[in-house]
Enzyme design. Sequence first.
Site, short mmCIF file in Angstrom:
data_model
loop_
_atom_site.label_atom_id
_atom_site.label_comp_id
_atom_site.label_asym_id
_atom_site.label_seq_id
_atom_site.Cartn_x
_atom_site.Cartn_y
_atom_site.Cartn_z
N ALA A 3 -10.84 8.12 8.18
CA ALA A 3 -10.24 9.69 7.86
C ALA A 3 -9.39 9.62 6.90
O ALA A 3 -9.36 10.64 5.81
CB ALA A 3 -9.91 10.52 8.96
N ASP B 243 -1.95 1.42 -3.34
CA ASP B 243 -2.56 0.30 -4.14
C ASP B 243 -4.09 0.54 -4.40
O ASP B 243 -4.73 -0.20 -4.90
CB ASP B 243 -2.62 -0.92 -3.26
N SER C 286 0.80 -1.15 -0.01
CA SER C 286 -0.21 0.00 -0.07
C SER C 286 0.98 1.21 -0.10
O SER C 286 1.66 1.48 -0.79
CB SER C 286 -0.83 -0.07 1.21
N ASP D 65 -3.56 6.06 -2.91
CA ASP D 65 -2.40 5.83 -2.30
C ASP D 65 -1.82 4.45 -3.13
O ASP D 65 -2.22 4.28 -4.37
CB ASP D 65 -2.97 5.17 -1.44
MG MG Z 1 -4.10 0.95 0.49
#
Ligand code: MG
Length: 545
Positions: free
Chosen positions: A372, A279, A65, A277
Amino acid sequence: MAQFQDVSQKSTLHPKPTGLVLQYGTAGFRTNAKQLDHIMYRMGLLATLRSKKTKATIGVMVTASHNPEEDNGVKLIDPMGEMVTPAWEGYATQLANAEQEDLLTALKDIIEREAINMNQEANVFVGKDTRSSSARLSQAVLDGVSALGGHSKDYGLVTTPQLHYMVCCQNTQGRYGEATVEGYYHKLSQAFIQLTKNVPNRTDDQKHLSVDGANGIGALKVREMEGHLKGELQISLFNDGTSGKLNHQCGADHVKVQQKAPTGIEMNTGERCCSFDGDADRIVYYYSDSAGQFHLLDGDKIATLISTFLKELLTQAGLDLKIAVVQTAYANGSSTHYLEDTMKVIVICTKTGVKHLHHAAQEFDIGVYFEANGHGTVLFSKTAEQKIQQLAKDPNSNDERKRSALLLQNTINLSNQTVGDAISDMLLIETILAIKGMTVQQWDTIYTDLPNRQLKVKVSDRRVIDTTDAERRVVSPAGLQEAIDSLVKKFRRARSFVRPSGTEDVVRVYSEAETQESADDLAHEVSLAVYRLAGGVGDEPKPLH
Ligand code: MG
Ligand code: 16G
């Protein structure tokens, strides 16, 4: 059995460094890519067992990620496209940590405990992000699957939510969609085009969006998708991976935590921008105002926009369906206040981590969940889908009700109901803004965020921190919650909590208050309390001002 001989033999190609202990955490295994080869092989084995057990296709995603490019990780996806069930997270940890010579015993132990029929066929879908280590590591997963005689399909480069989607499609015999990347683009873009058709004369400004792809897989996939959108969305793509480094000074996590624009993006005053982000399972929006001030619209603002839109549609459709918003302790106090008091929607708070939010959202007819940090989606119950479908087809309903039902129907198709999905969320947000004729500034002023601050504190063992009440209160070490309570009392409209990170070896501190200075001071003072009462290491936390 010949099967086990194969497992043993192949495992020598993926040896475990003696003594290395890793844990299946909030988002699976995640650490420096160099330490992960044996983990990947073993997760291939485990996914095969899980597939035999559930008699369904299981997914394995190789990604870390938003972590730096040097890291990597892996997570397992259960049959309906959701995170793997907690008992199997435990098995994953056991299997990962068995020393080389104990691997077969550990494997057989799981087979016995779960009474797995080893003659059952197994099917595993594998996907990977753009990290340089991902190709080699996903090959190790495939080796694990074949060692136990499982079938596999390698989807290659896909976003995490795309793989979740494929698994769900496969196990619902195509009722959710077609289990191909093309099928995914087709389903989402059709829904998007149907929805935006409701907005005649969208201007070029309204159709334009700047996207920061975090130099990752999301950039590749958004480019692939663009053609399917028939010009209804015109994307300027930045940080597309051609030169920059993955997640470096860019991406949703960077933007959210630093509360500033990523490098490499051109921002014109008032223009909508968003960041994915690494991924593409998170998204945040932002813009810069005429004074050059940066404004962030995070997961809380997104949840508010989506839930308001859906609630209005339900009212117009005359449908009595229960809608709720699921948040975590990180949700800005202003968002919770607005949702509960102004919007009158049910708000639930769960522990951090997608699986907790997802499960809570499943309890409602319509569950909107967002962290969030920008991870979230909308879930529709079977009942909700049926009622919406019926109304859309009902010859006796009036035009307004029918129109609302059709909008809801397309919203269902536009949502990735397996997991948070930056691409699907982006299309949904763009749709809502278009239908409501709202600018990003207008969206931003729905409520005003309380200034907040996140810090981290290094301690010798973060497990000494135990929390309760969805991580909003500390149970141990003794005295820490009392200390936080008395610090919070010193500031107006203040709130603060601490929790051990599930992905990094630190304790996280969150604070919010009426002014940025108060939020910063509070965060610093709470950090000091953690440092002193929970075994801080290194230098004492320094004031921010
Ligand atoms: Mg991610
Ligand atoms: C992981 C989680 C995310 C959570 C974050 C918290 C999943 C797929 N991802 O990225 O939901 O917000 O961890 O990290 O569950 P932390 O425990 O280090 O604060």
